[in-house]
Design a protein around this motif. Structure first.
Motif, short mmCIF file in Angstrom:
data_model
loop_
_atom_site.label_atom_id
_atom_site.label_comp_id
_atom_site.label_asym_id
_atom_site.label_seq_id
_atom_site.Cartn_x
_atom_site.Cartn_y
_atom_site.Cartn_z
N SER A 106 -30.75 12.81 -14.93
CA SER A 106 -29.36 13.12 -15.21
C SER A 106 -29.23 14.58 -15.60
N PRO A 107 -28.12 15.21 -15.23
CA PRO A 107 -27.93 16.60 -15.61
C PRO A 107 -27.89 16.73 -17.12
N PRO A 108 -28.37 17.86 -17.63
CA PRO A 108 -28.39 18.02 -19.10
C PRO A 108 -26.98 17.96 -19.66
N THR A 109 -26.88 17.34 -20.82
CA THR A 109 -25.58 17.21 -21.47
C THR A 109 -25.33 18.44 -22.34
N LEU A 110 -24.18 19.06 -22.13
CA LEU A 110 -23.83 20.21 -22.93
C LEU A 110 -23.41 19.74 -24.31
N LYS A 111 -24.09 20.26 -25.33
CA LYS A 111 -23.78 19.86 -26.70
C LYS A 111 -22.96 20.96 -27.37
N THR A 112 -21.76 20.61 -27.76
CA THR A 112 -20.90 21.56 -28.44
C THR A 112 -21.30 21.67 -29.90
N PRO A 113 -20.91 22.75 -30.58
CA PRO A 113 -21.19 22.87 -32.02
C PRO A 113 -20.58 21.71 -32.80
N GLN A 114 -19.42 21.22 -32.34
CA GLN A 114 -18.77 20.10 -33.03
C GLN A 114 -19.61 18.82 -32.93
N LYS A 115 -20.18 18.61 -31.73
CA LYS A 115 -21.00 17.41 -31.55
C LYS A 115 -22.28 17.52 -32.37
N ALA A 116 -22.88 18.71 -32.38
CA ALA A 116 -24.10 18.91 -33.15
C ALA A 116 -23.85 18.65 -34.64
N ALA A 117 -22.72 19.11 -35.14
CA ALA A 117 -22.38 18.89 -36.54
C ALA A 117 -22.16 17.42 -36.84
N ALA A 118 -21.49 16.71 -35.91
CA ALA A 118 -21.23 15.28 -36.09
C ALA A 118 -22.53 14.48 -36.08
N GLU A 119 -23.46 14.84 -35.19
CA GLU A 119 -24.73 14.13 -35.11
C GLU A 119 -25.57 14.36 -36.37
N LYS A 120 -25.47 15.55 -36.92
CA LYS A 120 -26.20 15.84 -38.16
C LYS A 120 -25.67 14.98 -39.31
N THR A 121 -24.34 14.88 -39.38
CA THR A 121 -23.74 14.03 -40.41
C THR A 121 -24.06 12.56 -40.16
N ARG A 122 -24.07 12.16 -38.88
CA ARG A 122 -24.42 10.78 -38.53
C ARG A 122 -25.81 10.43 -39.04
N ASP A 123 -26.77 11.33 -38.82
CA ASP A 123 -28.15 11.06 -39.25
C ASP A 123 -28.24 10.93 -40.77
N LYS A 124 -27.46 11.73 -41.47
CA LYS A 124 -27.42 11.63 -42.94
C LYS A 124 -26.83 10.28 -43.35
N LEU A 125 -25.83 9.82 -42.60
CA LEU A 125 -25.18 8.54 -42.88
C LEU A 125 -26.16 7.39 -42.66
N LEU A 126 -26.92 7.47 -41.57
CA LEU A 126 -27.86 6.39 -41.23
C LEU A 126 -29.03 6.33 -42.21
N ALA A 127 -29.36 7.47 -42.81
CA ALA A 127 -30.51 7.51 -43.74
C ALA A 127 -30.32 6.60 -44.95
N GLY A 128 -29.08 6.32 -45.29
CA GLY A 128 -28.81 5.47 -46.45
C GLY A 128 -28.81 3.99 -46.14
N ILE A 129 -29.00 3.61 -44.86
CA ILE A 129 -28.98 2.20 -44.45
C ILE A 129 -30.42 1.73 -44.27
N THR A 130 -30.83 0.73 -45.02
CA THR A 130 -32.22 0.26 -44.97
C THR A 130 -32.45 -0.88 -43.98
N ASP A 131 -31.45 -1.71 -43.75
CA ASP A 131 -31.59 -2.84 -42.83
C ASP A 131 -31.60 -2.33 -41.38
N LYS A 132 -32.65 -2.69 -40.61
CA LYS A 132 -32.79 -2.19 -39.24
C LYS A 132 -31.65 -2.62 -38.33
N LYS A 133 -31.21 -3.88 -38.46
CA LYS A 133 -30.13 -4.38 -37.61
C LYS A 133 -28.83 -3.63 -37.91
N LEU A 134 -28.56 -3.43 -39.20
CA LEU A 134 -27.34 -2.72 -39.58
C LEU A 134 -27.41 -1.26 -39.18
N LYS A 135 -28.59 -0.67 -39.26
CA LYS A 135 -28.74 0.73 -38.86
C LYS A 135 -28.50 0.90 -37.36
#
Length: 285
Positions: free
Chosen positions: A96-125
């Protein structure tokens, strides 16, 4: 030498009848063969030799990555050679062609990862990541609910996929105990099974087929929703930090606003050009 006798000589009543002779056809000699032992560029001689007989042909071979074309033949000492080894065309890429990542998407994914770090249950994560990714892409998600009896949550989800005739790789399944019959073992526990899908994973038709399959298996409480707000659903997941969630909601909205532009050919620049053109057209009206 060079002649052939035809008939026989004989004598009859003093008269000699002599055998006749005629010149022999020219026998093949080295002069009528051809030297075909030269290897083509990026290849080898193959079946060709230094004494290719007149009226014969041979086939050289090509190195890996090259394909032979043309022919090589000999006629009365003259070699006709049109053989060439041509480089193979590269196979079309299935990547697949590379996906262009905007600064907004990069920022959202960084916050998403921080959000997921607080979830311990694998299914819920897994569920939370699916919902977060959908929010970043500006998508709604699909949800299917069913009630199944099982020994544990993992079995309930496994049974769901089997009876729905769907791959267990699709979506995110979370099962919670909704009721337990008195006097019965844990095997009698009824689980509320909720499965979430991204739009790219299943079509509405597949969701309908899955629902019908579950009902045909006698599964109760089967419902489907085709447009679930991922942000609203994400807020209900245990372990999600409220402060981080607020930041993520803002970041995801910003990423979703730019995702449609990135998907267009030419990216944001093309969008700007189109907008400018539309503005000029509007002024001329």
């Amino acid at each position: 030498s060079g002649y052939t006798v035809s008939g026989v000589s004989s004598c009859s009543a003093g008269t000699l009848t002599a055998a006749t002779r005629s010149a022999s056809p020219t026998s093949p000699t080295s002069a009528s063969s051809c030297d075909a032992s030269t290897a083509p560029t990026n290849g080898a001689v193959g079946t060709c030799t230094s004494s290719l007989a007149s009226g014969s042909s041979c086939t050289p071979t090509c190195n890996s990555g090259y394909t032979v074309s043309g022919s090589r033949s000999c006629s009365a000492g003259t070699l006709t050679d049109t053989v060439a080894c041509k480089a193979d065309s590269p196979a079309p890429s299935s990547a697949s062609p590379p996906t262009l990542k905007t600064p907004q998407k990069a920022a959202a994914e960084k916050t998403r990862d921080k959000l997921l770090a607080g979830i311990t249950d694998k299914k819920l994560k897994k569920k939370a990541k699916l919902l977060a990714d959908a929010a970043i892409a500006g998508e709604k998600v699909k949800k299917m609910t069913a009630k199944l009896e099982a020994a544990d949550a993992a079995t309930a989800c496994s049974d769901y996929y089997t009876k729905a005739k769907l791959s267990s790789d699709l979506g995110a399944c979370v099962a919670t105990v909704s009721s337990r019959r008195r006097g019965r073992s844990l095997a009698a526990s009824t689980y509320q099974v909720n499965v979430f899908f991204r739009p790219s994973e299943v079509t509405s038709a597949q969701l309908t087929d899955a629902s019908n399959s579950l009902k045909a298996e006698g599964v109760q409480g089967v419902t489907t929703e085709s447009s679930v707000d991922p942000i609203a659903e994400l807020k209900t997941v245990d372990g999600v930090d409220a402060s981080t969630m607020t930041t993520f909601e803002t970041d995801a909205a910003a990423a979703a606003d730019t995702s449609w532009a990135v998907g267009l050919k030419g990216g944001p620049q093309a969008v700007l050009a189109c907008a400018s053109a539309l503005f000029v057209i509007a002024l001329g009206m």
